[in-house]
Write a protein that holds these residues in place. Sequence first.
Motif, PDB file in Angstrom:
ATOM      1  N   VAL A 128       0.810  -1.088   0.022  1.00 39.12           N
ATOM      2  CA  VAL A 128      -0.050   0.146   0.148  1.00 39.12           C
ATOM      3  C   VAL A 128       0.788   1.118   0.030  1.00 39.12           C
ATOM      4  CG1 VAL A 128      -1.850   1.303   1.316  1.00 39.12           C
ATOM      5  CG2 VAL A 128      -1.687  -1.143   1.280  1.00 39.12           C
ATOM      6  N   GLY A 129       0.832   1.943  -1.081  1.00 40.13           N
ATOM      7  CA  GLY A 129       1.875   3.129  -1.128  1.00 40.13           C
ATOM      8  C   GLY A 129       1.135   4.346  -0.464  1.00 40.13           C
ATOM      9  N   ASN A 130      -0.263   4.304  -0.882  1.00 43.45           N
ATOM     10  CA  ASN A 130      -1.182   5.207  -0.439  1.00 43.45           C
ATOM     11  C   ASN A 130      -2.716   4.906  -0.123  1.00 43.45           C
ATOM     12  OD1 ASN A 130      -2.900   7.997  -0.501  1.00 43.45           O
ATOM     13  ND2 ASN A 130      -0.790   8.843  -0.912  1.00 43.45           N
ATOM     14  N   THR A 131      -2.888   4.936   0.929  1.00 48.63           N
ATOM     15  CA  THR A 131      -4.458   4.558   1.306  1.00 48.63           C
ATOM     16  C   THR A 131      -5.237   5.167   0.742  1.00 48.63           C
ATOM     17  OG1 THR A 131      -4.586   6.034   3.371  1.00 48.63           O
ATOM     18  CG2 THR A 131      -3.439   3.951   3.508  1.00 48.63           C
ATOM     19  N   ASP A 132      -5.165   6.343   0.091  1.00 41.43           N
ATOM     20  CA  ASP A 132      -6.192   7.020  -0.841  1.00 41.43           C
ATOM     21  C   ASP A 132      -6.197   6.465  -2.239  1.00 41.43           C
ATOM     22  OD1 ASP A 132      -8.251   8.860  -1.036  1.00 41.43           O
ATOM     23  OD2 ASP A 132      -6.825  10.524  -1.695  1.00 41.43           O
ATOM     24  N   ALA A 133      -5.268   5.734  -2.500  1.00 38.79           N
ATOM     25  CA  ALA A 133      -5.419   4.858  -3.863  1.00 38.79           C
ATOM     26  C   ALA A 133      -6.026   3.653  -3.750  1.00 38.79           C
ATOM     27  CB  ALA A 133      -4.068   4.696  -4.494  1.00 38.79           C
ATOM     28  N   GLU A 134      -7.244   3.675  -3.233  1.00 39.78           N
ATOM     29  CA  GLU A 134      -7.992   2.551  -2.677  1.00 39.78           C
ATOM     30  C   GLU A 134      -8.938   1.894  -3.784  1.00 39.78           C
ATOM     31  OE1 GLU A 134     -11.251   5.169  -3.158  1.00 39.78           O
ATOM     32  OE2 GLU A 134      -9.156   5.375  -2.368  1.00 39.78           O
ATOM     33  N   THR A 161      -8.909   8.420 -10.516  1.00 38.56           N
ATOM     34  CA  THR A 161      -7.881   9.332 -10.343  1.00 38.56           C
ATOM     35  C   THR A 161      -8.011  10.463 -10.495  1.00 38.56           C
ATOM     36  OG1 THR A 161      -7.015   9.035 -12.550  1.00 38.56           O
ATOM     37  CG2 THR A 161      -6.275   7.487 -11.143  1.00 38.56           C
ATOM     38  N   GLY A 162      -7.469  11.600  -9.788  1.00 38.06           N
ATOM     39  CA  GLY A 162      -7.607  12.932 -10.209  1.00 38.06           C
ATOM     40  C   GLY A 162      -6.882  13.250 -11.361  1.00 38.06           C
ATOM     41  N   ALA A 163      -5.814  12.444 -11.703  1.00 33.43           N
ATOM     42  CA  ALA A 163      -4.868  12.595 -12.795  1.00 33.43           C
ATOM     43  C   ALA A 163      -5.571  12.609 -14.212  1.00 33.43           C
ATOM     44  CB  ALA A 163      -3.828  11.567 -12.666  1.00 33.43           C
ATOM     45  N   ALA A 164      -6.648  11.822 -14.344  1.00 40.00           N
ATOM     46  CA  ALA A 164      -7.361  11.840 -15.254  1.00 40.00           C
ATOM     47  C   ALA A 164      -8.191  13.127 -15.560  1.00 40.00           C
ATOM     48  CB  ALA A 164      -8.375  10.522 -15.242  1.00 40.00           C
ATOM     49  N   ARG A 165      -8.631  13.851 -14.494  1.00 39.75           N
ATOM     50  CA  ARG A 165      -9.289  14.835 -14.615  1.00 39.75           C
ATOM     51  C   ARG A 165      -8.293  16.169 -14.919  1.00 39.75           C
ATOM     52  NH1 ARG A 165     -11.635  11.295 -13.855  1.00 39.75           N
ATOM     53  NH2 ARG A 165     -11.815  11.803 -16.231  1.00 39.75           N
ATOM     54  N   VAL A 166      -7.083  15.888 -14.560  1.00 42.87           N
ATOM     55  CA  VAL A 166      -5.904  16.984 -14.832  1.00 42.87           C
ATOM     56  C   VAL A 166      -5.667  16.781 -16.244  1.00 42.87           C
ATOM     57  CG1 VAL A 166      -3.752  17.662 -14.629  1.00 42.87           C
ATOM     58  CG2 VAL A 166      -5.005  17.036 -12.496  1.00 42.87           C
ATOM     59  N   ALA A 167      -5.733  15.638 -16.891  1.00 44.79           N
ATOM     60  CA  ALA A 167      -5.445  15.533 -18.162  1.00 44.79           C
ATOM     61  C   ALA A 167      -6.492  15.877 -19.231  1.00 44.79           C
ATOM     62  CB  ALA A 167      -5.051  14.015 -18.591  1.00 44.79           C
ATOM     63  N   LEU A 168      -7.695  15.585 -18.733  1.00 49.99           N
ATOM     64  CA  LEU A 168      -9.065  15.449 -19.834  1.00 49.99           C
ATOM     65  C   LEU A 168      -9.936  16.365 -19.089  1.00 49.99           C
ATOM     66  CD1 LEU A 168      -9.234  11.834 -20.913  1.00 49.99           C
ATOM     67  CD2 LEU A 168      -8.081  13.602 -21.870  1.00 49.99           C
ATOM     68  N   GLY A 169      -9.869  16.938 -18.096  1.00 55.76           N
ATOM     69  CA  GLY A 169     -11.100  17.756 -17.520  1.00 55.76           C
ATOM     70  C   GLY A 169     -12.175  16.949 -17.005  1.00 55.76           C
TER      71      GLY A 169
END
Length: 463
Positions: free
Chosen positions: A302-308, A335-343
Amino acid sequence: MPAQPNSTDINSRSSLPVHALRPGEIEHFLTDLNETEAAYLRAHDFSGKAASVVLLPSPEGISRAVLGLGDHPGPATFGDLHKKLPNGIDWTLLPGSYDPGEAYLGITLGAYRFDRFRKPDAKLPHISVQNAPDRAKRLAEAVCFARDLVNMPANHLGPAELADAGEALARRHGARSRRIRGAELASGYPALHAVGAGSDRKPEILQFSWGENPSHPLISLCGKGVCFDSGGYDLKPSAAMLRMKKDMGGAAITLGVAQAIMALDLPVRLEVRIGCVENSVSGHAMRPLDVLATRAGLTVEVGNTDAEGRLVLADMLTDAADAKPDWLIDFATLTGAARVALGPELPALFANDDRLADALIASGTAAHDPLWQLPLWHGYESWLHSKIADMNTVAPKPFSGAIVAALFLKRFVPAGIAWAHIDTYAWNDSTTPGKPEGGEAQSLMATVGAIEYLASISVSERS
C-alpha cells in the motif's frame, strides 16, 4: 428507490405545440402562420439559432412555441427547454428535422432534479415528444437511476444500501443475485476487504447475472462503489472530501448500464459486480506500507491509502475474468490525474483491445457521451515496483497517475480477455443544457451503444 425523470411523456389533448426549426426552414414555416403570428416571429428576429425559443401570442395568451435547432441539433439543443416554456401548460414537441430520441433524452435529462430531501424549487412544464423511441426512454431512466445514486448523501447510502439498490434492480429484472460479505469476502476478496476494514459499515460485493442463452456474448461489468472516501490514513484535505459521496459513481454507472441492458432486453449474457465499501480511518484501517493479499495471488504494498479504488476493482476483475467474458468493462472514479489530463467532461478510456476501444469511442461520439483513449504505456510498468511485494499500488513519481492506475488494474486481467477501464468524474460541476449540477452517468450511453453493437454481430465476427 431512485426517482423517475421529472419530464413526462404524456399525450394531452389540450397541449400546445412546439415547432422545432432549422434556419433554412423558417421562411416556409412563416407561410403557415396567420398574419399576427408571422409578424411577431419576424419582429423577434428568429433565426433558428440552436436552443432559442419564441412564444407566439394568441387572443387566449399563447398559441405555440418555436424552437431553433441550429444546423446540428443534439440532446443539448433541447436540454433547457423546460426553463423556456411556461409552467401550467402541457406542451408537445412536434416532429421535425431532428432525432426524437435525442430530443427526449435532452428534455428528460435536462429536467432531472434530485429533490429527495427538499421541496422542489418549482414545478416544471410537461413536455411530450412525439414518436420518442422506447430506447430513449429506457436510457433516460437508467441515467436518472445512476444520477440518483451518485447524488445520495453518504449517510443515506452506505455499502449495504448501495448493495440493496443493486439487489432490487436485479430482482426487478429477474436476475440472479448474491451478496458476498464477512468471512467469505475476507478470504476470497482480501484486497477489497482491506479497503473497507476501517469502517463500521462493513464492505460487501453485490454480484448478479442475467441472460442464459449460450449463443449470446457474455458482458461482464465491474464498478467501484466507495460510498465515501476519506482517504484513509493518507487523509484527504477537507476541501477534497466535499464531493467524496460520489466516489461510488463507478458502481452507479455500472448499475445504470445494467438497467438499460435488461430493460432493452438486449441479446447478451450479463454479469455485474459492484464493490461496496467505505474508506475510513480507524484502528482496523489499512496503513501505508501494509502488504495485502489479492484474489489473483499477487501481493500488493500500500503506497497510499487514498489509492483504494484500484484495490476494490482488482479482486473483482480477477473474479470476473474466470468466466472468460467477451468484454470486461470496469467503471471507477479512480484518479484525479485523469481530470487533470482531460478535465471533468471527458472520461479517460484505457483498453487492451482495439475493437472494444473503437466500439466505445464510436458509440460515445454518436450518443454525445464522449470518451478519450489514453495509452496503457508499457514504459511505466516498472513504476509499480515494490521491494517487499509483487507490486505497489502507486508510483514514486508524480506523473501519469491515470496511466499508472490503469496499468495496475491490467495486471489483474489475464491475457486474451478484451478489457476496458473507464476513469470517470461522474459529476457535473455546474448546470449546462441536459446536465444539471450533480451526479452524472458519464459513459453509460456510450457503453450501452457499444454492447448493442457487439450483440448485433455474429459469433464469427466477434472472434
